[in-house]
Each structure stands twice: as C-alpha cells, then as structure tokens.
Design an enzyme around this catalytic site. Sequence first.
Site, PDB file in Angstrom:
ATOM      1  N   SER A 167      -9.886  -0.625   7.189  1.00 27.58           N
ATOM      2  CA  SER A 167      -9.340  -0.613   5.669  1.00 27.58           C
ATOM      3  C   SER A 167      -8.546  -1.658   5.084  1.00 27.58           C
ATOM      4  O   SER A 167      -8.374  -1.615   4.171  1.00 27.58           O
ATOM      5  CB  SER A 167      -8.374   0.655   5.825  1.00 27.58           C
ATOM      6  N   LYS A 187       0.876  -1.153   0.041  1.00 21.30           N
ATOM      7  CA  LYS A 187       0.019  -0.031   0.008  1.00 21.30           C
ATOM      8  C   LYS A 187       1.049   1.367   0.209  1.00 21.30           C
ATOM      9  O   LYS A 187       1.906   1.165   0.583  1.00 21.30           O
ATOM     10  CB  LYS A 187      -0.787   0.017   1.064  1.00 21.30           C
ATOM     11  N   SER A 228      -9.970   1.841   2.963  1.00 22.69           N
ATOM     12  CA  SER A 228      -8.775   2.730   2.061  1.00 22.69           C
ATOM     13  C   SER A 228      -7.681   1.819   1.354  1.00 22.69           C
ATOM     14  O   SER A 228      -7.211   2.233   0.262  1.00 22.69           O
ATOM     15  CB  SER A 228      -8.041   3.677   2.940  1.00 22.69           C
TER      16      SER A 228
END
Length: 482
Positions: A173, A74, A149
């Site tokens: 997330s 990420k 997210s």
Amino acid sequence: MRTLTQLADGLRRRSFSSVELVGALLARIEKSQPALNAFISVAAAEALEAARAADRTLAAGGGGPLTGVPIAHKDIFCTAGMRTTCGSRMLDNFVSPYDATVVARLKRAGALLLAKTNMDEFAMGSSNENSFYGPVRNPWNPQMVPGGSSGGSAAAVAARLVPGATGTDTGGSIRQPAALCGITGMKPTYGRVSRYGMIAFASSLDQGGTLTASAADAALMLREMAGFDPRDSTSVDAPVPDYVAAIEEPITGLRIGLLAEFFDKGLDAENERCVREALRVLEGLGARVSQVSLPNLPMSVPVYYVVAPAEASSNLARYDGVRFGHRCENPRDLTDMYRRSRGEGFGAEVKRRIMTGTYVLSAGYYDAYYLKAQRVRALINADFVRAFQSVDVLIGPTTPTPAFPIGAKTADPITMYLNDIYTIGANLAGLPAISVPCGFAAGLPVGLQIVGPHFSEARVLAAAHAFQRTTDWHTRVPVGYA
Ligand code: GLN
C-alpha cells in the site's frame, strides 16, 4: 514546487516563510480537491497557527530538521484532537486522545500537519475505491485509480499538494500507489517504524513509511520517523542510521538480483521495457546484475489472503459500537447493537476480509488454511534469506501494469488482489523495499522496486538515490500540477 529537502533548506535559510508555504499549499489543496479527492480532513487554521510558531522558532535561529515543513498523514495514523477515520464510516466520528508515535516524531522534528489523506477503508484495497469518502483520482489521468491503500498520500505528493506524506504498507500500500502515481514510496523493515497509534489491519505485516518525490526526501522523513518505541512490542531496539548521509554512498559493485518470478506472463510489456532499461542504468553506475529465483514467491498472494484477513478479523473485533466509532440507532439489545453497528459501519471489502479471516481461523479449517499459510510464509522468508546470500538487493517491477481505470476491477476481488503480486513478498518476509519512478507506459508512470535484507534501508535508499541522480523520471509532474 520544490522537494521536501529543498523546502526544509529554504525555510532554514529564510528564503520564504512557513506561513507563505502553508498558505500556498492550502490553496492548491482546495483547488485540487474536487478533481482528486486526495484528502479526508484539512487542518487549515491549525497548520497556519503552527506555521506562525515555526517562523518564530526559525527567526530565533532554532528549529529541527523539518521545522515549518508541511506534511500530510494517511488517515490511519491517530492525531490528537483531529479526527482519524481510517477511510471508514465506522470511525467517521473518531477523535483520538493521543498522537501516533510517527505523528509525534515528525512533529518533534518540526513538521506541520497540514491534512489527513484519503485511503481504502482500513487500508484494504489497491485502488482507493474502498474509501467511505469516495475514490481518489490519479493526477496523471483522472479516469484512472491512484492505487491503494495509501492512494490519497500518493496522489497528493504526485500533484505536489504536499512535499511528503506518510503511508502504511501491509501488502504493497505504499509502493503500489507510489508506482501508479509516479513518486517514491518507501516501506521500511518490519519493526523499524513504530506501529503505536497506527490503526491495525494485519499486525504482523503492517509497517509505516513514506511517500515523497525522491529517495533523498524519503531518507529525510524516515530518519525522523524511525526508531525504537517501547509502546510497540514489535518495534526493534536498534540504532537508526543517518539515512540522509548514507544515500550518497556509491553503488559501484552493488550486486543486484533480478527477480525471475517477477518477469512472468502477467507483466505488461511496457512496464517490462521500463524496468529493463532502469537495470541498464544501474549497470552503467557500476552495479552487477544477475538472475535470482525465489521459487516460493508465486505463493505470496494466496498466503497473504489467508494471513492478512485472519489478523484483520481479530483486530477489527474491537469495533463493536461500545467504546468508540459508529453505534447504530436505538439498539434492541446487545447483539442487535453489535450486529447493526458493524453492519452499518463497515463497507463490503472489510466485511469480506472479516468473513474470510474468521473462516480460516475457525476450528476445523485452522490447520488447513491458517497454519498452512504460515508454513508457506516461512518458506518465502527462507527464499529471501537464501537470495541475500549472493546479492545485496533484489530488483523487479513494483506492479504488473500501470494505473487501471476506476471501476475496472471492482467487480472481481481476485483480479484486484493480483495487483499486489510483486509487493506482498516483502511484507511476508518483513523486508525494506522502495518503489521509484522509472518511465511511462501509455502516459502513465511505471515503478521500479528495490528490495533489501532486513534493516538495509540505507543501502536501498542509496541505490534509489543513485538511480535518481542519473534519471529524471521522479521530477516529472502531471499536467496542470506543475
Ligand atoms: N492491497 C492489499 C490489500 O488489499 C494491501 C493493502 C495494504 O498494503 N494495506 O490488502
């Protein structure tokens, strides 16, 4: 495409080379990017170079548990020499001088960094629509959000563009996008995985974890990522069990608490059907299910939207245009530079959080909002502690509904915030939790959530693994990505 575990084995047995694997994945990534937008940066040349080195190591009989296995991070994890944007214009030009501990540990285990995944700006969001780099699309249906997210990581693993990716989970997330994309998402206990070099959103809630195709893969990745780090003051100095060995533990006699508060009026009927069916499967494997109530849990969303913005407003004060990140053109004076650099660098949701956070921390409101929220957080924590006196794990849905259409919730932040109603409790209490695929509602994946007491990752993973040994939901791949 094979799982992370199978790829690691295949490389070790030299059934194929890391260069071949990296080449094949790079081609898939390139082809998928216009449709999914799962990545912000791809390190093609560097990954091929690292793959050649991994092949040499493997040929010489050396290597670690993940040697030659390509993964994605990420874009919230700092990577030395490769930009780290956090999904924000503010950090569009930011190149970290060091690796996050998670990045360094996975590298040490032999994994190769293939790409950095798209995400909601500063990890604030549940749909990946808050990214400066544009929305990510759900591989099961490109009209739908992938969740957020960590939406880029979830979409990438679901479409089998990478066998595993990291994510972060502040309020859901990892688990929420994993549920919406039909993959396995694991958030460890707060303090289990180092936050060093993981760009801070809400420091008392943020925790790094994994997005993979299965619980077995999560165990493999987590074993390499987890552990004490002197550079993170909240990292816990406790030995890391061999999660890979532990997942085979049978679940006979496992006491499952069915989270009563999670089967409320907001829960979609199809999601409920899938979750109840999954419980029957677990009962069939010898688990005992009882109903458990956590009366303060419904307060978790309001508590979170005081605590998380408060911490975010403090953490994001560092982006002032002085040391790193975006700086406006031709500032008139220092105040003008602060104002315009931040005004231009941050998107609407980030500004909303900074304003909310500053408000709840301000003199006169601190007691009414921030202190009150901290008190309710303690009550929620106590509810969990009490529940775990009579059950081993708590189970419920991961999300109230399957993936929703892009644009459907952007006009109303509260509706968007409510998407995390079932995931936030584990963050407020710092508990490990996993989401595993447990069926489909109107063609879209549904997630089952398993929450355990602090540091019970091994047991949570074992329960998920037992479920995946008897079901095949986690093996389903969206059409066009097989
Ligand atoms: N969706 C939640 C938020 O917007 C949680 C995000 C997260 O876990 N990083 O804050």
